[in-house]
Scaffold this active site. Structure first.
Site, mmCIF file in Angstrom:
data_model
loop_
_atom_site.group_PDB
_atom_site.id
_atom_site.type_symbol
_atom_site.label_atom_id
_atom_site.label_comp_id
_atom_site.label_asym_id
_atom_site.label_seq_id
_atom_site.Cartn_x
_atom_site.Cartn_y
_atom_site.Cartn_z
ATOM 1 N N LYS A 1 0.461 -1.157 0.054
ATOM 2 C CA LYS A 1 0.293 0.067 0.520
ATOM 3 C C LYS A 1 0.746 1.100 -0.260
ATOM 4 C CE LYS A 1 -3.911 -1.338 2.293
ATOM 5 N NZ LYS A 1 -5.271 -1.978 1.218
ATOM 6 N N ARG B 1 -10.359 -11.763 1.694
ATOM 7 C CA ARG B 1 -11.032 -12.903 0.872
ATOM 8 C C ARG B 1 -10.193 -13.866 1.201
ATOM 9 N NH1 ARG B 1 -11.666 -9.464 -4.364
ATOM 10 N NH2 ARG B 1 -11.379 -7.069 -2.824
HETATM 11 N N1 BES Z 1 -8.135 -3.576 3.847
HETATM 12 C C1 BES Z 1 -8.534 -3.421 2.700
HETATM 13 C C2 BES Z 1 -9.237 -2.232 2.717
HETATM 14 C C3 BES Z 1 -9.395 -0.879 2.810
HETATM 15 C C4 BES Z 1 -9.554 0.219 2.047
HETATM 16 C C5 BES Z 1 -10.576 -0.444 4.437
HETATM 17 C C6 BES Z 1 -9.278 1.539 2.722
HETATM 18 C C7 BES Z 1 -11.051 0.763 4.148
HETATM 19 C C8 BES Z 1 -10.037 1.391 3.775
HETATM 20 C C9 BES Z 1 -8.723 -4.635 2.056
HETATM 21 O O1 BES Z 1 -7.804 -5.536 2.502
HETATM 22 C C10 BES Z 1 -7.428 -4.324 0.419
HETATM 23 O O2 BES Z 1 -6.528 -4.172 0.528
HETATM 24 N N2 BES Z 1 -8.464 -3.316 -0.059
HETATM 25 C C11 BES Z 1 -8.017 -3.842 -1.530
HETATM 26 C C12 BES Z 1 -8.147 -5.150 -3.205
HETATM 27 C C13 BES Z 1 -7.891 -4.644 -3.983
HETATM 28 C C14 BES Z 1 -6.435 -4.142 -3.738
HETATM 29 C C15 BES Z 1 -8.500 -5.474 -5.091
HETATM 30 C C16 BES Z 1 -8.912 -1.743 -1.963
HETATM 31 O O3 BES Z 1 -9.984 -2.202 -1.667
HETATM 32 O O4 BES Z 1 -7.995 -1.305 -2.562
HETATM 33 MN MN MN Z 2 -5.306 -5.329 1.666
#
Ligand code: BES
Ligand code: MN
Ligand code: ZN
Length: 498
Positions: A279, A353
């Site tokens: 990230k 997931r």
């Molecule tokens: N924990 C995050 C989702 C999230 C992001 C929650 C920002 C709250 C605020 C999750 O694990 C994630 O990183 N999801 C990705 C999925 C993508 C790679 C398909 C996302 O939402 O960017």
């Molecule tokens: Mn994630």
């Protein structure tokens, strides 16, 4: 906390504080009207002089009002007459209690329960009141050093009722509200704790401690070797790069003999760096909240088990850290889930997931009457619904409706979202049974569809709580949501609502 109900007049109660409310255009709530009469229009005078505001969210704290037995009177703004809803009611109670935080108040009488609040009877009014008091009293200072300010010594909350027949409902609402408020506070604590304290092992120990004082509650924890034996290759692919070992926490509350249970699954990523699909740095600290799904099902278990309901409830928490490392999972890697289906990991940041699918497969052995997973799953959900409502997905319209209704009653709001083959098709992989991401469109929906591939034949729903689980900015912190919604759902399933 102790609770009572009273039909007595607000002005006659000898207590540390009475909460009353005023609407726009000088209209007084029931408690305010009584106090205004006794004090010879003291309240009306202050409204006229602009010293009392009827704006929602505002409160005026008065001391030693003439003719009133209570030491303090908190006057909450209730907005437009005739349009008070549960959100406004909770807010009015919470700001009133916040105005007292520096005082030495031990007892308060809340007369706002006499007001007409949209879709709320005496049970939910008392429950909302107690939950709002809990919200106002909550603070998280366990990581701060130095002397801590003594908390407000509040020990008794009273609720005004209009008629005898409301007493039992109000008292039950307060009792349930107290259990839920404790569950919410526990969920907030777990969410607010940093990832170097709140590890998978910390969650497991918290769950074990909870069960040790309750004969109907048991906790089991699976370690990585046991999960490997079960074939949980998907979950283990997430924890591969982490030094903290992953855990699967299972808590069972048995209040109804051999009945099939309601099963709740909570995403417990104690820190989500994104893994190799790292990230960006900005706000990455907030990914300590990526275990708020886990916190909410643990908080719900705390609430339900302390209410001693006649129902069986099981919670499952897959708990892992998502870290980059030499032995971390790479984009393009293919792993085998416990269900036997293979997954191409196109993005290691779509890790929620990957752990949930194995937890959902594990849940099958309990033959759940309803299976609900709760997860801070996608940023796309925050784009779609913002911070106010969680997304409700299900493979069963009745279950989706049931959860939507519970969300509404508990004022812990959600909104139904679609699934379907067109969305599921976005998960196609050239190399494995499915990919773990579904491309740019409908990110929250395709995440739900991914989970749907593991819940065939079960009565399943998925709550994406990415928006509602915590607040950012100056108010940064866990909200404890959706403990209230989940508790309402289980209370209703247990037939414990009036
Ligand atoms: N924990 C995050 C989702 C999230 C992001 C929650 C920002 C709250 C605020 C999750 O694990 C994630 O990183 N999801 C990705 C999925 C993508 C790679 C398909 C996302 O939402 O960017
Ligand atoms: Mn994630
Ligand atoms: Zn995540």
């Amino acid at each position: 906390m102790k609770y009572f109900t009273t039909m007595g007049k607000a002005s006659r109660r000898a207590t540390d504080c009475v909460i009353i409310g005023v609407y726009n255009r000088g209209k007084l709530g029931a408690g305010a009207s009584d106090i205004d009469t006794v004090s010879k229009r003291y309240i009306q005078d202050l409204i006229k002089s602009g010293d009392i505001s009827s704006t929602p969210g505002r409160v005026t704290l008065l001391n030693k009002v003439p003719g009133v037995k209570a030491r303090r009177v908190a006057v909450a703004g209730l907005g437009k007459a005739g349009s008070l809803d549960a959100i406004g009611f909770k807010k009015a109670v919470a700001v009133s209690v916040r105005s007292l935080l520096d005082s030495k108040s031990k007892q308060i009488l809340n007369t706002l329960t006499l007001e007409t609040v949209k879709d709320c009877g005496p049970y939910h009014l008392a429950r909302h009141s107690v939950e709002a008091v809990g919200d106002a009293l909550y603070r998280f200072d366990q990581m701060k050093s130095g002397r801590k300010k003594a908390p407000m010594p509040l020990n008794t909350v009273g609720h005004s009722i209009a008629k005898r027949g409301d007493a039992a409902k109000s008292e039950l609402g307060a009792k349930h509200g107290d259990a839920i408020a404790n569950g919410v506070a526990l969920a907030k604590d777990l969410g607010n704790l940093p990832a170097n304290v709140c590890t998978p092992d910390y969650l497991a120990k918290t769950a074990k401690k909870m069960a040790s004082g309750n004969g109907k509650l048991t906790t089991r924890v699976l370690n990585e070797a046991e999960m490997k034996k079960l074939g949980m290759g998907s979950l283990l692919s997430v924890t591969a790069g982490a030094i903290e070992p992953g855990k699967m926490i299972i808590m069972q509350y048995k209040g109804a003999g051999s009945d099939k249970p309601v099963v709740l699954v909570g995403k417990g990523v104690t820190f989500d760096t994104g893994g190799i699909s790292l990230k960006p740095g900005a706000s990455m600290d907030e990914m300590k909240f990526d275990m708020c799904g886990a916190a909410s099902v643990i908080g719900t278990m705390s609430a339900i088990s302390s209410m001693k309901l006649n129902i069986n409830l099981t919670i499952i928490v897959p708990a892992v850290e998502n870290m980059p490392a030499g032995d971390a999972t790479r984009p393009g890697d293919i792993v085998k889930s416990m269900s036997g289906q293979t997954i191409e990991v196109l993005n290691t940041d779509a890790e929620g997931r990957m752990i949930l699918c194995d937890a959902l497969t594990y849940a099958r052995r309990f033959k759940p009457t309803a299976l609900i997973d709760v997860a801070t799953l996608t940023g796309a959900c925050v784009v779609a619904l913002g911070k106010h409502r969680c997304a409700i997905y299900s493979n069963n319209d009745n279950l989706q409706d049931e959860i939507f209704a519970a969300a509404k009653r508990s004022e812990d709001l959600g909104w139904p979202m679609p699934m379907g083959d067109q969305y599921t098709a976005q998960l196609k992989s050239n190399f494995a049974d499915m990919a773990n991401i579904g491309g740019p469109g409908g990110g929250s929906v395709t995440a739900a569809c991914f989970l749907g591939k593991f819940t065939d034949g079960m009565n399943w729903a998925h709550l994406d709580i990415a928006g509602v689980a915590w607040k950012s900015g100056g108010q940064k912190g866990s909200t404890g949501r959706p403990v209230s919604l989940l508790s309402e759902f289980v209370l209703s399933r247990a037939g414990a609502l009036p």
